[in-house]
Design an enzyme around this catalytic site. Structure first.
Site, PDB file in Angstrom:
ATOM      1  N   TYR A 136       0.868  -1.189   0.000  1.00 27.37           N
ATOM      2  CA  TYR A 136       0.000   0.000   0.000  1.00 27.37           C
ATOM      3  C   TYR A 136       0.895   1.226   0.000  1.00 27.37           C
ATOM      4  O   TYR A 136       1.841   1.324   0.789  1.00 27.37           O
ATOM      5  CB  TYR A 136      -0.880   0.020   1.269  1.00 27.37           C
ATOM      6  CG  TYR A 136      -1.690   1.293   1.392  1.00 27.37           C
ATOM      7  CD1 TYR A 136      -3.003   1.339   0.945  1.00 27.37           C
ATOM      8  CD2 TYR A 136      -1.117   2.454   1.922  1.00 27.37           C
ATOM      9  CE1 TYR A 136      -3.732   2.522   1.021  1.00 27.37           C
ATOM     10  CE2 TYR A 136      -1.847   3.634   2.002  1.00 27.37           C
ATOM     11  CZ  TYR A 136      -3.148   3.658   1.549  1.00 27.37           C
ATOM     12  OH  TYR A 136      -3.865   4.826   1.615  1.00 27.37           O
ATOM     13  N   GLU A 189      -3.312   7.577  -4.162  1.00 29.24           N
ATOM     14  CA  GLU A 189      -3.155   6.263  -3.506  1.00 29.24           C
ATOM     15  C   GLU A 189      -2.977   5.146  -4.527  1.00 29.24           C
ATOM     16  O   GLU A 189      -3.682   5.111  -5.529  1.00 29.24           O
ATOM     17  CB  GLU A 189      -4.407   5.977  -2.659  1.00 29.24           C
ATOM     18  CG  GLU A 189      -4.365   4.646  -1.942  1.00 29.24           C
ATOM     19  CD  GLU A 189      -5.701   4.317  -1.271  1.00 29.24           C
ATOM     20  OE1 GLU A 189      -5.903   4.735  -0.131  1.00 29.24           O
ATOM     21  OE2 GLU A 189      -6.528   3.644  -1.905  1.00 29.24           O
TER      22      GLU A 189
END
Ligand code: GDP
Ligand code: MN
Length: 385
Positions: A103, A191
């Site tokens: 992530y 993101e």
């Protein structure tokens, strides 16, 4: 403004981040042929382009081994409903082999007035859940905008996350590109989840979420273009041509119209103290004419489930009589039994009050607090029925 995944992917590619080759499908005709024409090799991943998290779990991310399966998936998924969102577009991309799912995001951290990098080796899944269950698995570092992404920040992330120096160069490369994009596109969030490590050891952005600051749209024509293809709240879109900001809030019976975000937020706070949630807030901005006020009231009253509207205007340049005329014309055309509580203060107040007194379905109050009490009274009456 939040971008769809394929749009985020286009920005990533523009900055040299690795993304898989893909094609957007907006109709069911010849889906397999289009995948082929775009030069994609099977297996492919077919992904619903909707702005919800966890599409994978909801059935919005599917794998196809060949054209026949792809056709079947497109048939079932395109124009279907995914967690309350209509799927108007699909993205077909070549499927990567994945060794690891990480992530990575950069967000605007308002507390420190700087960007912040968040990195975790527990990618793919919901990062909020990881942070709650296992906070140690999420590394984060602020970025001083005067320095940008420094080597020591990358080193810190490598060591804190446990991936070690082995990945220093690759992570640094991704971070610098993502950071450039974040800054140049005035992002609130950029993101990549998952940032996948493929069998060749390359980092690939397999999913992207990008949110751009609306205030920067005037200088980002490519993002403004994207806005047209994003599923929007219908009343937000309806209000925009009148230069009105319609803000959907929660479910409820109460709508708000005011001039200025500060006033709206104060009213929302006061209502919350009374345990009342507003369903929407419409911001008129400065110097509203009767036509604009009329449109604001009309749009607010058309919010589903609304029976009470609080209009609160502090008239400086905005004249109270203009406001009252606008409210009257909208109320007279409104359907159903709705009550408009209205407070006007300032320029031409007396003239405004006269017009309001002659308008059915309106209740005039003399202050914000009085207006909030009137709204609360209506909501309580309903409860005791
Ligand atoms: P989300 O569920 O909305 O976050 O959608 P993602 O695009 O992140 O996909 C969900 C999951 O599907 C990922 O975490 C991966 O495990 C898997 N996935 C997505 N794309 C690929 C791919 O190209 N190859 C493989 N092997 N898995 C993928
Ligand atoms: Mn994802």
């Amino acid at each position: 403004m939040k971008l769809l995944e394929y749009q985020a992917g286009e920005l990533f590619a523009k900055y040299g981040l690795r993304v898989n080759k893909g094609v957007v499908l907006a109709d069911k005709e010849n889906a397999a042929e289009k995948i082929e024409a775009a030069g994609l090799n099977y297996p492919v991943v077919i992904k619903a382009q909707v702005q919800i998290g966890g599409r994978g779990k909801a059935g919005g991310v599917r794998f196809a081994e060949n054209g026949a399966v792809a056709r079947e998936i497109v048939d079932g998924l395109l124009f279907s409903d995914l967690k309350g969102h209509r799927v108007n577009k699909l993205l077909a991309v070549e499927k990567s082999g994945i060794n690891k799912e990480w992530y990575l995001s950069i967000l605007l951290d308002r507390d420190i007035q700087s960007p912040r990098i968040i990195f975790s080796t527990s990618g793919g899944v919901d990062i909020e859940q990881t942070a709650a269950d296992n906070p140690g698995a999420v590394a984060s570092a602020p970025v001083n905008p005067l320095n940008g992404v420094t080597d020591y920040t990358v080193q810190y992330l490598c060591s804190k996350s446990g991936i070690g120096s082995e990945y220093f160069d690759k992570l640094k490369d991704v971070l610098i590109k993502l950071y450039d994009m974040f800054m140049e596109y005035s992002c609130l969030l950029a993101e990549i989840n998952p940032l996948a490590l493929d069998p060749d050891g390359e980092l690939i952005a397999l999913d992207g979420k990008v949110e751009v600051d609306d205030s920067a749209l005037y200088r980002l024509p490519d993002v403004t273009e994207y806005r047209n293809s994003i599923e929007e709240h219908p009343l937000v879109a309806e209000a925009r041509p009148f230069d009105l900001l319609y803000i959907p809030l929660s479910a409820g019976r109460v709508a708000l119209v005011s001039n200025g975000s500060g006033m709206l937020m104060s009213i929302i706070d006061l209502l919350n103290k009374e345990n009342i949630e507003a369903a929407c807030a419409v911001d008129l901005g400065g110097g509203a004419t009767r036509d604009k006020v009329g449109e604001a009231v009309r749009v607010a009253l058309s919010t589903p489930g609304i029976d009470t509207l609080f209009v609160c205007i502090f008239g400086g340049i905005t004249r109270c009589d203009e406001v009252a005329h606008g409210v009257r014309s909208a109320v007279e055309h409104a359907e159903g039994d709705k009550t408009v509580i209205i407070r006007v203060e300032g320029t031409n107040k007396e003239a405004g009050l006269e017009i309001i007194a002659a308008t059915r379905g309106t209740v005039s109050v003399d202050s914000v607090v009085e207006g909030v009490k009137a709204v609360a009274g209506r909501c309580r009456d309903e409860h005791s029925d």
